[in-house]
Design an enzyme around this catalytic site. Sequence first.
Site, PDB file in Angstrom:
ATOM      1  N   ASP A 162      37.307  35.260  40.951  1.00  0.00           N
ATOM      2  CA  ASP A 162      36.399  34.588  41.895  1.00  0.00           C
ATOM      3  C   ASP A 162      35.065  35.282  42.152  1.00  0.00           C
ATOM      4  O   ASP A 162      34.019  34.665  42.084  1.00  0.00           O
ATOM      5  CB  ASP A 162      37.094  34.409  43.253  1.00  0.00           C
ATOM      6  CG  ASP A 162      38.477  33.783  43.128  1.00  0.00           C
ATOM      7  OD1 ASP A 162      38.926  33.525  42.002  1.00  0.00           O
ATOM      8  OD2 ASP A 162      39.103  33.553  44.169  1.00  0.00           O
ATOM      9  N   GLU A 392      49.313  41.937  45.188  1.00  0.00           N
ATOM     10  CA  GLU A 392      48.408  41.056  44.443  1.00  0.00           C
ATOM     11  C   GLU A 392      47.590  41.859  43.423  1.00  0.00           C
ATOM     12  O   GLU A 392      47.404  41.458  42.291  1.00  0.00           O
ATOM     13  CB  GLU A 392      47.483  40.348  45.441  1.00  0.00           C
ATOM     14  CG  GLU A 392      46.593  39.295  44.831  1.00  0.00           C
ATOM     15  CD  GLU A 392      45.759  38.558  45.877  1.00  0.00           C
ATOM     16  OE1 GLU A 392      45.776  38.982  47.063  1.00  0.00           O
ATOM     17  OE2 GLU A 392      45.083  37.576  45.508  1.00  0.00           O
TER      18      GLU A 392
HETATM   19  C1  GLC Z   1      42.642  34.030  43.874  1.00  0.00           C
HETATM   20  C2  GLC Z   1      42.446  34.609  42.482  1.00  0.00           C
HETATM   21  C3  GLC Z   1      42.907  33.595  41.443  1.00  0.00           C
HETATM   22  C4  GLC Z   1      44.350  33.201  41.722  1.00  0.00           C
HETATM   23  C5  GLC Z   1      44.556  32.756  43.174  1.00  0.00           C
HETATM   24  C6  GLC Z   1      46.016  32.601  43.527  1.00  0.00           C
HETATM   25  O1  GLC Z   1      41.840  32.948  44.107  1.00  0.00           O
HETATM   26  O2  GLC Z   1      41.137  34.981  42.272  1.00  0.00           O
HETATM   27  O3  GLC Z   1      42.788  34.109  40.152  1.00  0.00           O
HETATM   28  O4  GLC Z   1      44.750  32.198  40.864  1.00  0.00           O
HETATM   29  O5  GLC Z   1      44.001  33.704  44.053  1.00  0.00           O
HETATM   30  O6  GLC Z   1      46.729  33.758  43.224  1.00  0.00           O
END
Ligand code: GLC
Length: 424
Positions: A162, A392
């Site tokens: 992102d 994460e």
């Molecule tokens: C965030 C990350 C993305 C992922 C999402 C859910 O937005 O940047 O890559 O898919 O979280 O984990």
Amino acid sequence: MCDKTKEACSILAQNDRGGYTVPTHDLYPFQWNWDSAFVAMGFATFNVDRAYQELERLVEGQWNDGMIPHIIFHQPSDTYFPGPDVWRTDQHRQTKPTTSGITQPPVFGTALRYIYARHNIRERTLILFNAALRSHRWWLTARDPDQCGLVAILHPWESGSDNSPAWDEALLRVSTTTKTDIQRQDTKHVNATMRPRTIDYQRFIHLVETYRECDWNPKKQWLAAPFKVADVQITAILARATADLLWLASELHLTEEMQELSTMHCRLIRGLQSRWRENLRGFVSLDLISGKDIEKSTQACFIPLIALKLEDYQCEMVRKEIDRWCHGLILGVPTTPLFSSDFESKRYWRGPVWAIINWLIADGLRYNQLRDLAVNIERNTIDMIERNGFCEYFDPITGEGLGGNAFSWTAAAYLVLKHRLELL
Ligand code: GLC
């Protein structure tokens, strides 16, 4: 089964919401596209039925034009912003679940091959194969209309990374004005200093509004997009998934589809090859609005190895570059290197280590006969999770686990990498 393996399986079970998995409770309470593809591979190590289901539930949200959206809102939740009321994609849904209006890296075809190679269930595979093929056609028409062999993202969220520094300059062209009242929920679950900034969110939402005003029509969006980047990470993932679908088409004796996939594959491989930059010892994305290379150092520079066979001298350069990026860190591979002025050890995609990125990098190294370095990264990733939890992502300087906890794709990475190293 060791305790950590049991824990990984139980995280996937805890995050199961009925045939699909949320990335983590609260912070990400819906089904995410590329998360589910990684998770399906994790399930395939111990529950094939559940692996297929993960992908089947994802394609419930596929649009009529073939796009597989980045979020499927199967059930309501108020712990995430922006929800369906901001996306307003209803006209594409018919009886399907509501979804976001953009997509994410197409790991789907690779996940399908992974599952099929282990369990060989023809009927279920065939249906998913057709869904994947429709989505690849969408990618090549909607996101590479000029046929240059590179597919573009129109929103940083589509990249999966992102707030990567790679988007900084291109995002400056995006207005920060919004009509939507931005009510971020993420910073209620995770410390704001680790998340994208307010100004990033304003631009993210401005882009959503721009595409909503195009009625989510791909041609109108292409013309209206103030952010348009031919991303090497997503193109490489698509090229690799195309090769994986080609393999499946051959297993399933689908001659016409083999021909079509092979043409797609050649186009993507040519596109990717054109993005190698010797001085940077890696691949670079292209800003389609300015026409300039994006020379920022991010993990995306190494991802094309999953799809391309490099020359020996290129392999040697990449090996040295990855060593340089990991030097002096407790954990590698960082998403932005320490020597970059953009490096932040705790802020999302601007430095931290992600298990799924290490998994992709290791896959690329194996594909290019750099097995020792790949095994090293795989072992370190397993070790990182065992020491710091199924978080994460991870701080490369301290090793601390950050972001959401009990995270599905970290659990999946643990299972797949352990399985690969025959540690399960
Ligand atoms: C965030 C990350 C993305 C992922 C999402 C859910 O937005 O940047 O890559 O898919 O979280 O984990």
